[in-house]
Design an enzyme around this catalytic site. Structure first.
Site, PDB file in Angstrom:
ATOM      1  N   GLU A 183      -0.458   3.081 -12.496  1.00  0.00           N
ATOM      2  CA  GLU A 183       0.468   1.949 -12.418  1.00  0.00           C
ATOM      3  C   GLU A 183       0.772   1.398 -13.811  1.00  0.00           C
ATOM      4  O   GLU A 183       1.931   1.138 -14.159  1.00  0.00           O
ATOM      5  CB  GLU A 183      -0.140   0.821 -11.566  1.00  0.00           C
ATOM      6  CG  GLU A 183      -0.343   1.174 -10.115  1.00  0.00           C
ATOM      7  CD  GLU A 183      -1.694   1.827  -9.830  1.00  0.00           C
ATOM      8  OE1 GLU A 183      -2.229   2.537 -10.705  1.00  0.00           O
ATOM      9  OE2 GLU A 183      -2.212   1.617  -8.724  1.00  0.00           O
ATOM     10  N   CYS A 194      -4.473  -3.743 -12.760  1.00  0.00           N
ATOM     11  CA  CYS A 194      -3.067  -3.377 -12.534  1.00  0.00           C
ATOM     12  C   CYS A 194      -2.326  -4.500 -11.827  1.00  0.00           C
ATOM     13  O   CYS A 194      -1.170  -4.788 -12.139  1.00  0.00           O
ATOM     14  CB  CYS A 194      -2.971  -2.084 -11.736  1.00  0.00           C
ATOM     15  SG  CYS A 194      -3.419  -0.626 -12.703  1.00  0.00           S
TER      16      CYS A 194
HETATM   17  N1  THU Z   1      -6.666   4.755 -10.518  1.00  0.00           N
HETATM   18  C1  THU Z   1      -5.332   4.570 -10.651  1.00  0.00           C
HETATM   19  O1  THU Z   1      -4.665   5.259 -11.413  1.00  0.00           O
HETATM   20  N2  THU Z   1      -4.758   3.590  -9.913  1.00  0.00           N
HETATM   21  C2  THU Z   1      -5.396   2.819  -8.999  1.00  0.00           C
HETATM   22  O2  THU Z   1      -4.779   1.970  -8.385  1.00  0.00           O
HETATM   23  C3  THU Z   1      -6.818   3.026  -8.743  1.00  0.00           C
HETATM   24  C4  THU Z   1      -7.517   3.952  -9.667  1.00  0.00           C
HETATM   25  C5  THU Z   1      -7.292   5.824 -11.285  1.00  0.00           C
HETATM   26  C6  THU Z   1      -8.180   5.385 -12.407  1.00  0.00           C
HETATM   27  C7  THU Z   1      -9.091   6.583 -12.552  1.00  0.00           C
HETATM   28  O3  THU Z   1      -8.449   7.538 -13.379  1.00  0.00           O
HETATM   29  C8  THU Z   1      -9.181   7.142 -11.153  1.00  0.00           C
HETATM   30  O4  THU Z   1      -8.085   6.609 -10.422  1.00  0.00           O
HETATM   31  C9  THU Z   1     -10.479   6.815 -10.435  1.00  0.00           C
HETATM   32  O5  THU Z   1     -10.726   5.458 -10.446  1.00  0.00           O
END
Ligand code: THU
Length: 159
Positions: free
Chosen positions: A74, A114
């Site tokens: 995000e 986020c």
């Molecule tokens: N992650 C995201 O990109 N967005 C989210 O809303 C939750 C978590 C990613 C961060 C990390 O690279 C992986 O997911 C595991 O937490």
């Protein structure tokens, strides 16, 4: 003593109930999961942001051996969109997650950091951001990040 409730409204859509525009944005987020760099979590998150000028920006989570140095899909997407188009409000943001060969059934809600970033972008452009959380069992939609982040810390909180 006083007590008050903070109520949020979430609408869940089946795929064929979504508008063409929403489906396209979700498809872009799903595609973006494949650009994820996630050798540590193996959890591939994709996001797609629709700007007021019609441009769609996509991004994915980018991890790092020093874990906190990585960034969620995000924020990768939104910071990139804001850096390229600093005067364009973000209208909608779609998010999808992919793991072990398939998209998740339940949607992945944005993490707290986020949510805070999305909130600042809503306030910066004075425009709510519709958030489409894709799950293969249904897409959960909120009209503003405020539904996901009650009792917000914003600029005015410091006055
Ligand atoms: N992650 C995201 O990109 N967005 C989210 O809303 C939750 C978590 C990613 C961060 C990390 O690279 C992986 O997911 C595991 O937490």
């Amino acid at each position: 003593m006083k007590q008050y409730d903070i109520v949020s409204s979430v609408t869940v859509y089946d795929w064929d109930e979504l508008s063409c525009e929403d489906r396209q944005l979700i498809e872009a987020a799903k595609k973006a999961t494949q650009t994820s760099y996630s050798p540590y979590s193996h959890f591939q998150v994709g996001a797609a942001a629709l700007l007021a000028n019609g441009v769609v920006f996509t991004g994915s989570n980018q991890e790092n051996a020093a874990f906190p140095s990585g960034l969620c899909a995000e924020r990768t997407t939104l910071f990139s969109a804001n850096a390229h188009y600093p005067d364009q409000p973000v209208l909608s943001l779609a998010i999808a997650a992919y793991k072990e060969g398939h998209f998740l059934k339940a949607p992945v809600p944005p993490c707290g950091a986020c949510r805070q970033v999305i909130l600042e972008i809503e306030d910066r452009f004075k425009h709510p951001i519709r958030i489409l959380l894709y799950g293969s069992d249904g897409t959960h939609v909120v009209d503003s990040v405020r539904a996901l982040l009650p009792f917000q810390f914003v600029r005015e909180s410091m006055e």
